[in-house]
Design a protein around this motif. Structure first.
Motif, PDB file in Angstrom:
ATOM      1  N   ASN A   1       0.806  -1.222   0.000  1.00 50.76           N
ATOM      2  CA  ASN A   1       0.000   0.000   0.000  1.00 50.76           C
ATOM      3  C   ASN A   1       0.841   1.275   0.000  1.00 50.76           C
ATOM      4  N   TYR A   2       2.143   1.164   0.108  1.00 52.42           N
ATOM      5  CA  TYR A   2       2.998   2.341   0.261  1.00 52.42           C
ATOM      6  C   TYR A   2       3.798   2.590  -1.011  1.00 52.42           C
ATOM      7  N   GLU A   3       3.435   3.669  -1.725  1.00 52.43           N
ATOM      8  CA  GLU A   3       4.068   3.982  -2.998  1.00 52.43           C
ATOM      9  C   GLU A   3       5.542   4.364  -2.868  1.00 52.43           C
ATOM     10  N   GLU A   4       5.951   4.821  -1.705  1.00 54.85           N
ATOM     11  CA  GLU A   4       7.335   5.253  -1.535  1.00 54.85           C
ATOM     12  C   GLU A   4       8.334   4.096  -1.570  1.00 54.85           C
ATOM     13  N   LEU A   5       7.858   2.875  -1.368  1.00 53.39           N
ATOM     14  CA  LEU A   5       8.764   1.725  -1.364  1.00 53.39           C
ATOM     15  C   LEU A   5       9.422   1.502  -2.731  1.00 53.39           C
ATOM     16  N   THR A   6       8.704   1.775  -3.807  1.00 52.58           N
ATOM     17  CA  THR A   6       9.302   1.594  -5.140  1.00 52.58           C
ATOM     18  C   THR A   6      10.452   2.571  -5.356  1.00 52.58           C
ATOM     19  N   HIS A   7      10.339   3.775  -4.808  1.00 50.74           N
ATOM     20  CA  HIS A   7      11.414   4.765  -4.938  1.00 50.74           C
ATOM     21  C   HIS A   7      12.561   4.476  -3.972  1.00 50.74           C
ATOM     22  N   ALA A   8      12.240   3.895  -2.828  1.00 52.91           N
ATOM     23  CA  ALA A   8      13.271   3.566  -1.848  1.00 52.91           C
ATOM     24  C   ALA A   8      14.205   2.482  -2.376  1.00 52.91           C
ATOM     25  N   LYS A   9      13.691   1.636  -3.290  1.00 48.55           N
ATOM     26  CA  LYS A   9      14.507   0.550  -3.850  1.00 48.55           C
ATOM     27  C   LYS A   9      15.723   1.054  -4.614  1.00 48.55           C
ATOM     28  N   GLU A  10      15.724   2.327  -5.000  1.00 51.70           N
ATOM     29  CA  GLU A  10      16.879   2.912  -5.678  1.00 51.70           C
ATOM     30  C   GLU A  10      18.057   3.090  -4.724  1.00 51.70           C
ATOM     31  N   HIS A  11      17.776   3.090  -3.417  1.00 46.24           N
ATOM     32  CA  HIS A  11      18.817   3.352  -2.419  1.00 46.24           C
ATOM     33  C   HIS A  11      19.108   2.169  -1.499  1.00 46.24           C
ATOM     34  N   PHE A  12      18.119   1.314  -1.289  1.00 46.90           N
ATOM     35  CA  PHE A  12      18.303   0.127  -0.452  1.00 46.90           C
ATOM     36  C   PHE A  12      17.171  -0.853  -0.760  1.00 46.90           C
TER      37      PHE A  12
END
Length: 143
Positions: free
Chosen positions: A77-88
């Motif tokens: 449910n958290y869209e920010e996780l896809t962007h966080a994958k760029e860093h960890f």
């Protein structure tokens, strides 16, 4: 007459010692000032100092956030996780919600009892900040 001269000389020495600088080379440089729209005058140096204090405090993982964080049952449910994958790799950590209100959402990524990463999503701006516990701000993006 001698008393008057003595008193005037003593007063002059006293006043010169109170108001002057000993070394003019140590004088502080003039700080430019900015007049805001509402007429307030604010020092640019003061504004810069306040911004750096805010940023340094903002880009840390605080113990209070960890204490109040709740485990996430469904991370999809958290869209920010896809962007966080760029860093960890978020899947490597236990994800906890420290704050989720209409203005922002804070997720913590825990390794045991220690927070390793933190994401801050500012919802109305669509701004995502990714913070590492040891490096501070490591990513910022619009989503």
């Amino acid at each position: 007459m001698k008393k008057n001269l003595f008193l005037i000389g003593a007063a002059a020495m006293f006043l010169s010692g109170c108001g002057g600088q000993q070394n003019p080379e140590e004088a502080l440089p003039d700080v430019p000032e900015e007049v805001e729209a509402d007429g307030d005058v604010q020092s640019l140096a003061q504004e810069s100092e306040e911004m750096s204090e805010n940023e340094s405090g903002e880009h840390k993982i605080h113990a209070q956030e960890v204490d109040h964080a709740q485990p996430v049952s469904d991370p999809s449910n958290y869209e920010e996780l896809t962007h966080a994958k760029e860093h960890f790799t978020p899947e490597d950590y236990e994800i906890r919600v420290a704050n989720d209100n209409p203005g922002n959402r804070v997720l913590l990524f825990m390794d045991g009892d220690e927070p390793v990463f933190k994401t801050v999503l500012i919802k109305n701006q669509g701004l995502l900040k990714i913070i590492s516990s040891d490096k501070g701000l490591i990513g910022q993006t619009k989503i």
